[in-house]
Design an enzyme around this catalytic site. Structure first.
Site, PDB file in Angstrom:
ATOM      1  N   GLU A   1     -25.810  14.383  -2.262  1.00 52.52           N
ATOM      2  CA  GLU A   1     -27.354  14.544  -1.967  1.00 52.52           C
ATOM      3  C   GLU A   1     -28.424  13.939  -2.925  1.00 52.52           C
ATOM      4  O   GLU A   1     -29.388  13.730  -2.544  1.00 52.52           O
ATOM      5  CB  GLU A   1     -27.377  16.147  -1.989  1.00 52.52           C
ATOM      6  CG  GLU A   1     -27.680  16.553  -3.547  1.00 52.52           C
ATOM      7  CD  GLU A   1     -28.386  17.848  -3.481  1.00 52.52           C
ATOM      8  OE1 GLU A   1     -29.247  18.365  -2.911  1.00 52.52           O
ATOM      9  OE2 GLU A   1     -27.553  19.015  -4.625  1.00 52.52           O
TER      10      GLU A   1
ATOM     11  N   TYR B   1      -9.440  -3.650 -10.896  1.00 47.47           N
ATOM     12  CA  TYR B   1      -9.349  -2.285 -10.472  1.00 47.47           C
ATOM     13  C   TYR B   1      -8.186  -1.685 -10.718  1.00 47.47           C
ATOM     14  O   TYR B   1      -8.009  -0.463 -10.854  1.00 47.47           O
ATOM     15  CB  TYR B   1     -10.105  -2.127  -8.976  1.00 47.47           C
ATOM     16  CG  TYR B   1      -9.271  -2.590  -7.886  1.00 47.47           C
ATOM     17  CD1 TYR B   1      -8.245  -1.822  -7.183  1.00 47.47           C
ATOM     18  CD2 TYR B   1      -9.171  -3.862  -7.849  1.00 47.47           C
ATOM     19  CE1 TYR B   1      -7.552  -2.323  -6.362  1.00 47.47           C
ATOM     20  CE2 TYR B   1      -8.440  -4.635  -6.538  1.00 47.47           C
ATOM     21  CZ  TYR B   1      -7.668  -3.623  -6.137  1.00 47.47           C
ATOM     22  OH  TYR B   1      -6.728  -4.079  -5.053  1.00 47.47           O
TER      23      TYR B   1
ATOM     24  N   GLU C   1      -7.256   1.721 -12.584  1.00 45.64           N
ATOM     25  CA  GLU C   1      -6.643   2.943 -12.147  1.00 45.64           C
ATOM     26  C   GLU C   1      -5.437   3.372 -12.811  1.00 45.64           C
ATOM     27  O   GLU C   1      -5.195   4.527 -12.818  1.00 45.64           O
ATOM     28  CB  GLU C   1      -6.464   2.314 -10.700  1.00 45.64           C
ATOM     29  CG  GLU C   1      -7.664   2.415  -9.682  1.00 45.64           C
ATOM     30  CD  GLU C   1      -7.385   1.703  -8.510  1.00 45.64           C
ATOM     31  OE1 GLU C   1      -8.371   2.100  -7.474  1.00 45.64           O
ATOM     32  OE2 GLU C   1      -6.286   1.415  -7.991  1.00 45.64           O
TER      33      GLU C   1
ATOM     34  N   CYS D   1      -1.835   1.920  -2.713  1.00 46.82           N
ATOM     35  CA  CYS D   1      -2.645   2.871  -2.268  1.00 46.82           C
ATOM     36  C   CYS D   1      -1.950   4.137  -2.401  1.00 46.82           C
ATOM     37  O   CYS D   1      -2.515   5.278  -3.128  1.00 46.82           O
ATOM     38  CB  CYS D   1      -3.265   2.823  -1.178  1.00 46.82           C
ATOM     39  SG  CYS D   1      -3.679   0.842  -0.739  1.00 46.82           S
TER      40      CYS D   1
ATOM     41  N   HIS E   1     -26.811  20.774  -0.711  1.00 51.84           N
ATOM     42  CA  HIS E   1     -27.030  21.334  -2.065  1.00 51.84           C
ATOM     43  C   HIS E   1     -26.099  22.468  -2.454  1.00 51.84           C
ATOM     44  O   HIS E   1     -25.939  23.378  -1.556  1.00 51.84           O
ATOM     45  CB  HIS E   1     -28.514  21.895  -2.067  1.00 51.84           C
ATOM     46  CG  HIS E   1     -28.725  22.364  -3.573  1.00 51.84           C
ATOM     47  ND1 HIS E   1     -28.907  21.124  -4.449  1.00 51.84           N
ATOM     48  CD2 HIS E   1     -29.003  23.364  -4.340  1.00 51.84           C
ATOM     49  CE1 HIS E   1     -29.170  21.619  -5.706  1.00 51.84           C
ATOM     50  NE2 HIS E   1     -29.198  23.110  -5.619  1.00 51.84           N
TER      51      HIS E   1
ATOM     52  N   CYS F   1       0.758  -1.240   0.122  1.00 53.01           N
ATOM     53  CA  CYS F   1      -0.065  -0.049   0.046  1.00 53.01           C
ATOM     54  C   CYS F   1       0.992   1.286   0.085  1.00 53.01           C
ATOM     55  O   CYS F   1       0.509   2.216  -0.773  1.00 53.01           O
ATOM     56  CB  CYS F   1      -0.948  -0.107   1.153  1.00 53.01           C
ATOM     57  SG  CYS F   1      -2.156   1.561   1.502  1.00 53.01           S
TER      58      CYS F   1
ATOM     59  N   LYS G   1      -0.419   5.566  -5.775  1.00 51.91           N
ATOM     60  CA  LYS G   1      -1.579   5.371  -6.805  1.00 51.91           C
ATOM     61  C   LYS G   1      -2.425   6.582  -6.609  1.00 51.91           C
ATOM     62  O   LYS G   1      -2.657   7.305  -7.469  1.00 51.91           O
ATOM     63  CB  LYS G   1      -2.144   4.281  -6.768  1.00 51.91           C
ATOM     64  CG  LYS G   1      -3.624   4.074  -7.558  1.00 51.91           C
ATOM     65  CD  LYS G   1      -4.745   4.387  -6.915  1.00 51.91           C
ATOM     66  CE  LYS G   1      -5.312   3.834  -5.685  1.00 51.91           C
ATOM     67  NZ  LYS G   1      -5.583   2.602  -5.570  1.00 51.91           N
TER      68      LYS G   1
END
Length: 507
Positions: free
Chosen positions: A480, A193, A197, A56, A475, A51, A59
């Site tokens: 939302e 993934y 990525e 992670c 908003h 990682c 990346k």
């Protein structure tokens, strides 16, 4: 029992380090082994595991760099006067990434020392169920004994042995983040993934990128969400080739180019193309081969992983966490949490076990994808279609609509609509018989990681669709949208927004 250590960890990744420090905090005498076997290209790294060094962390930074580049269009549209020759420098980015990674490597060394964990930079191997053998650099073989041993060695990228030239010339994510020269024209092999990525940020950094996919994108994830990611990446100009894989890779020594022979498995058509870089991201293999498990009685599956009960192998004092566990999420936070819970049960009289359900995660493609719980397909398979209700909603991020992002040229052929498609998908999967309890949460859109993390609390607590409806949205935001999902799939009505207020309603 006369053991030299109470707890020994093999593997200095996130799960192993977290477990080692927690055990030491609880009073155990702890040692941790970590040794990085270089890739075939000689790439190696420091303490911290995948990682921090080749996963992670680098990346996410490169992903962020690519988003900044894509945002230049928006900046110019909104009044920023930019020079016409803005370019990206790969070497500068890599230097920044590696500088941050090395800072983390140092902090982890300090963390182990301050927690009184003995750090041993050596390749560990079981000599017997309680004995570890190892060799320090240019030194003799040494051994130590431990009452409890944790295997946390993680995995390494898989490169197929049956594709001539692949192991010799292709790189993996283990090499990409410290690559000293720009990758240039790149072929990414895989639909996982990690593949998407890496392909995503390479394309956004303006390196021509092609993705060769054996079958489908993001196997195991929600198919509607995967289709939305594909639609957005194609609109951004990504070149996908489905049912296509390399059959051989050779290098032109004069030019340095890689000549890749490819075959379409559906049509059996063969063709070839030259690339500067070939990146394999077709999966990972557990890094447990060579541990000497045959000297312990521990049973591993053919893929090198372990079937465990509460992180214990079939040998009760030998445990495992992280990517070496069969059927468990291969995620850093999961390994950390499981390691800490395990240690508290061993040394702290705790009974708490790891819950591997409803674990949130995010795919950091150019437009991110966050998910919690079941995909629509999994929900139907588990509960039956008649007990599932799905609330989808597709819309355009307010900011993207305001700056009129348009499809890449390669996506416009035969398509007179040059405006960018709806880049967001919000989706709840609910169980009718449980008062529409949310059992699946999916969001494709900007900052999906941040959005998903917040909603994960509600889903983990058993929130229902009515609970979501009762919350007032902020908003204008993309998130939302989850407070205003009204269209169900079974209704047959359109779930694509026609307005321009992002995830909400302007009036």
């Amino acid at each position: 029992m006369g053991y030299e250590y109470d707890f020994v960890v093999i593997g200095g990744g996130s799960g192993g380090m977290a477990a080692a420090k927690e055990a030491a905090r609880l009073g155990a005498k702890v040692a941790l082994f970590d040794f990085v076997k270089p890739t075939v290209h000689g790439t190696k790294w420091g303490l911290g595991g995948t990682c921090v060094n080749v996963g992670c962390v680098p990346k996410k930074i490169m992903h962020y760099s690519s988003l900044l580049g894509a945002g230049l269009h928006d900046a110019a549209y909104l009044g920023w006067q930019l020079p016409s020759n803005v370019q990206h420098n790969w070497e500068t980015m890599v230097d920044a990434v590696q500088s941050h990674v090395k800072k983390l490597n140092f902090s982890y060394r300090v963390g182990l020392r301050s927690n009184k964990v003995q750090y041993i930079n050596a390749l560990a191997r079981f000599q017997d169920p309680h004995t570890i053998a190892y060799e320090l650099k240019n030194g003799p073989t040494q051994t130590l004994t431990a009452q409890h041993i944790l295997i946390a060695t993680g995995g390494r990228p898989t490169v197929p042995a049956d594709v001539p030239g692949a192991k010799e010339y292709a790189i993996t994510s283990d090499d990409l983040f410290s690559l000293q020269t720009p990758p240039g024209k790149t072929l990414v092999v895989g639909g996982s993934y990690i593949a998407l990525e890496c392909a995503g940020f390479l394309h956004e950094l303006k390196y021509p990128t092609t993705v060769a996919v054996r079958s489908i994108l993001l196997r195991g994830f929600d198919r509607q969400a995967a289709a939305k990611i594909q639609e957005v990446m194609v609109a951004q100009g990504m070149n996908f080739r489905f049912s296509v894989l390399p059959t051989s890779i050779t290098k032109n020594e004069a030019t340095g180019k890689l000549h890749v022979a490819l075959r379409n498995s559906e049509t059996n058509e063969t063709f070839s193309e030259e690339f500067d870089t070939v990146l394999y991201a077709v999966g990972r293999t557990a890094d447990t081969f060579g541990l000497g498990l045959e000297n312990t009685g521990v049973v591993a599956l053919p893929n090198g992983k372990f079937d465990t009960v509460n992180e214990a192998t079939n040998v009760p004092h030998i445990h495992a966490v992280g990517d070496v566990l069969q059927g468990k999420p291969e995620l850093t936070p999961v390994a950390i949490r499981a390691g800490e819970y395990l240690v508290r049960r061993i040394f702290g009289n705790s009974t708490k076990t790891m819950n591997y359900d409803l674990v949130p995660t995010t795919v950091f493609t150019p437009v991110e994808y966050g998910t919690i719980g079941l995909s629509e397909e999994e929900a139907i398979a588990r509960y039956g279609k008649e007990d599932i209700v799905v609330y989808p909603w597709e819309f355009q991020t307010l900011e993207w609509g305001a700056v009129h992002r348009q499809k890449a040229e390669s996506a416009r052929e035969g398509d007179y609509d040059i405006d960018f498609p709806a880049n967001c998908l919000s989706k709840l999967i609910c169980l009718k018989s449980a008062n529409e309890k949310v059992i699946g949460f999916h969001f494709v859109g900007p900052n999906a990681g941040e959005v998903t993390q917040g909603f994960a609390v509600a889903v983990a607590m058993g929130a229902t669709k009515e609970d979501f409806d009762n919350v007032v949205g902020i908003h204008p935001t993309d998130a939302e949208s989850f407070q205003a999902l009204t269209v169900t799939k079974e209704s047959g009505a359109s779930w694509v927004a026609s307005g321009g207020c992002g995830g909400g309603v302007c009036g």
